[in-house]
Design a protein around this motif. Sequence first.
Motif, PDB file in Angstrom:
ATOM      1  N   ALA A 186       0.829  -1.202   0.000  1.00  0.00           N
ATOM      2  CA  ALA A 186       0.000   0.000   0.000  1.00  0.00           C
ATOM      3  C   ALA A 186       0.866   1.255   0.000  1.00  0.00           C
ATOM      4  O   ALA A 186       0.586   2.222  -0.717  1.00  0.00           O
ATOM      5  N   ALA A 187       1.933   1.239   0.805  1.00  0.00           N
ATOM      6  CA  ALA A 187       2.845   2.390   0.838  1.00  0.00           C
ATOM      7  C   ALA A 187       3.516   2.580  -0.515  1.00  0.00           C
ATOM      8  O   ALA A 187       3.663   3.707  -1.000  1.00  0.00           O
ATOM      9  N   ARG A 188       3.914   1.502  -1.137  1.00  0.00           N
ATOM     10  CA  ARG A 188       4.541   1.566  -2.460  1.00  0.00           C
ATOM     11  C   ARG A 188       3.591   2.135  -3.509  1.00  0.00           C
ATOM     12  O   ARG A 188       4.018   2.861  -4.414  1.00  0.00           O
ATOM     13  N   LEU A 189       2.295   1.828  -3.363  1.00  0.00           N
ATOM     14  CA  LEU A 189       1.293   2.282  -4.321  1.00  0.00           C
ATOM     15  C   LEU A 189       0.699   3.635  -3.961  1.00  0.00           C
ATOM     16  O   LEU A 189      -0.164   4.139  -4.678  1.00  0.00           O
ATOM     17  N   HIS A 190       1.123   4.186  -2.827  1.00  0.00           N
ATOM     18  CA  HIS A 190       0.617   5.475  -2.343  1.00  0.00           C
ATOM     19  C   HIS A 190      -0.901   5.429  -2.150  1.00  0.00           C
ATOM     20  O   HIS A 190      -1.637   6.302  -2.621  1.00  0.00           O
ATOM     21  N   MET A 191      -1.352   4.399  -1.460  1.00  0.00           N
ATOM     22  CA  MET A 191      -2.766   4.250  -1.156  1.00  0.00           C
ATOM     23  C   MET A 191      -2.904   3.638   0.221  1.00  0.00           C
ATOM     24  O   MET A 191      -1.912   3.183   0.819  1.00  0.00           O
ATOM     25  N   SER A 192      -4.117   3.632   0.760  1.00  0.00           N
ATOM     26  CA  SER A 192      -4.332   3.008   2.061  1.00  0.00           C
ATOM     27  C   SER A 192      -4.570   1.502   1.878  1.00  0.00           C
ATOM     28  O   SER A 192      -4.863   1.027   0.778  1.00  0.00           O
ATOM     29  N   GLN A 193      -4.437   0.753   2.962  1.00  0.00           N
ATOM     30  CA  GLN A 193      -4.504  -0.701   2.870  1.00  0.00           C
ATOM     31  C   GLN A 193      -5.908  -1.254   2.599  1.00  0.00           C
ATOM     32  O   GLN A 193      -6.036  -2.212   1.821  1.00  0.00           O
ATOM     33  N   PRO A 194      -6.983  -0.707   3.196  1.00  0.00           N
ATOM     34  CA  PRO A 194      -8.306  -1.310   2.973  1.00  0.00           C
ATOM     35  C   PRO A 194      -8.719  -1.401   1.508  1.00  0.00           C
ATOM     36  O   PRO A 194      -9.148  -2.479   1.057  1.00  0.00           O
ATOM     37  N   PRO A 195      -8.617  -0.323   0.688  1.00  0.00           N
ATOM     38  CA  PRO A 195      -9.000  -0.478  -0.718  1.00  0.00           C
ATOM     39  C   PRO A 195      -8.095  -1.438  -1.485  1.00  0.00           C
ATOM     40  O   PRO A 195      -8.547  -2.089  -2.428  1.00  0.00           O
ATOM     41  N   LEU A 196      -6.830  -1.528  -1.078  1.00  0.00           N
ATOM     42  CA  LEU A 196      -5.932  -2.499  -1.712  1.00  0.00           C
ATOM     43  C   LEU A 196      -6.407  -3.915  -1.418  1.00  0.00           C
ATOM     44  O   LEU A 196      -6.475  -4.762  -2.322  1.00  0.00           O
ATOM     45  N   SER A 197      -6.749  -4.193  -0.172  1.00  0.00           N
ATOM     46  CA  SER A 197      -7.238  -5.523   0.195  1.00  0.00           C
ATOM     47  C   SER A 197      -8.522  -5.857  -0.559  1.00  0.00           C
ATOM     48  O   SER A 197      -8.704  -6.982  -1.037  1.00  0.00           O
ATOM     49  N   ARG A 198      -9.415  -4.865  -0.682  1.00  0.00           N
ATOM     50  CA  ARG A 198     -10.671  -5.104  -1.402  1.00  0.00           C
ATOM     51  C   ARG A 198     -10.403  -5.401  -2.879  1.00  0.00           C
ATOM     52  O   ARG A 198     -11.050  -6.276  -3.472  1.00  0.00           O
ATOM     53  N   ALA A 199      -9.455  -4.680  -3.465  1.00  0.00           N
ATOM     54  CA  ALA A 199      -9.139  -4.900  -4.876  1.00  0.00           C
ATOM     55  C   ALA A 199      -8.596  -6.312  -5.102  1.00  0.00           C
ATOM     56  O   ALA A 199      -8.941  -6.971  -6.097  1.00  0.00           O
TER      57      ALA A 199
END
Length: 283
Positions: free
Chosen positions: A22-35
């Motif tokens: 998530a840090a590498r993608l510059h986003m928060s973890q919850p939307p990454l997990s959902r994706a």
Amino acid sequence: MELRTLRYFVAVAEELHFGRAAARLHMSQPPLSRAIRQLESDVGATLLHRSPAGVTLTAAGAALLDEARALLDQADRVRVRVATAAGATTLTVGFLGDSTDRGARRLADAYRGRHPGVEVRVRETDLTDPTCGLRAGLVDVALTRGPFDETGLTVHELRADPVGAVLRADDPLARRDRLTLSDLAGRRWFRFPAGTDPLWQAYWNGGERREGPVVRGVQECVQAVLWNGTVGMTPLGHEMPEELAVVPVVDMAPSRVLAVWQEGDRNPLIGSLVGIATAAYRA
């Protein structure tokens, strides 16, 4: 499958950690997990094993990782080919006084192999400007180190290097296996000129106000230690003259190696370089 979702998956698969990805993608973890959950639903297979010990790839995940990398690589080539056909054939890259980094050499080889028609211009800067001329519009992308004021910039971490104190080899502390910042209290340190980014200055001075000679470049730092016994800091692994020693400083945060470009700049030549640099600097 969307390319964006595949990029998410590749980041998690390479980091094997949702937080780091998530840090590498510059986003928060919850939307990454959902994706990733949605991707698993789309392909009808579990791609990642999640446990308290970490994340591991399933056989299906390993297969998708290979295919995803190939698809993203092809998409990258398409963007750059279109951009070069439209006239975008040069890219200016700024380096912070250290274009000899092995990661930079691997990046140069890989980028030239991928995009032989792109002319890369290199601008190496001294230590007083950690953005390597980016804010002044002198470069398109900087390969540098943090920390510094990131306002208006997009920052992508490539690597994090532990750091050590640079000392004369005859310094009593040079015989130690490790040091803490308190061991260096009261010593003279090299400093950067007035006006240098305060976050950058504070990091390389161990978070304290220091007294000592003002330097601008890597060789000036080295000479300050040789001539005056000044304390300096350097990422571990950098070659030093035999008259100097580098001792790890265990309570200093690692030095982050970064790719940085102007926020909103969607030049595909930059995107391609950053993607290739991510692998080159971690090899």
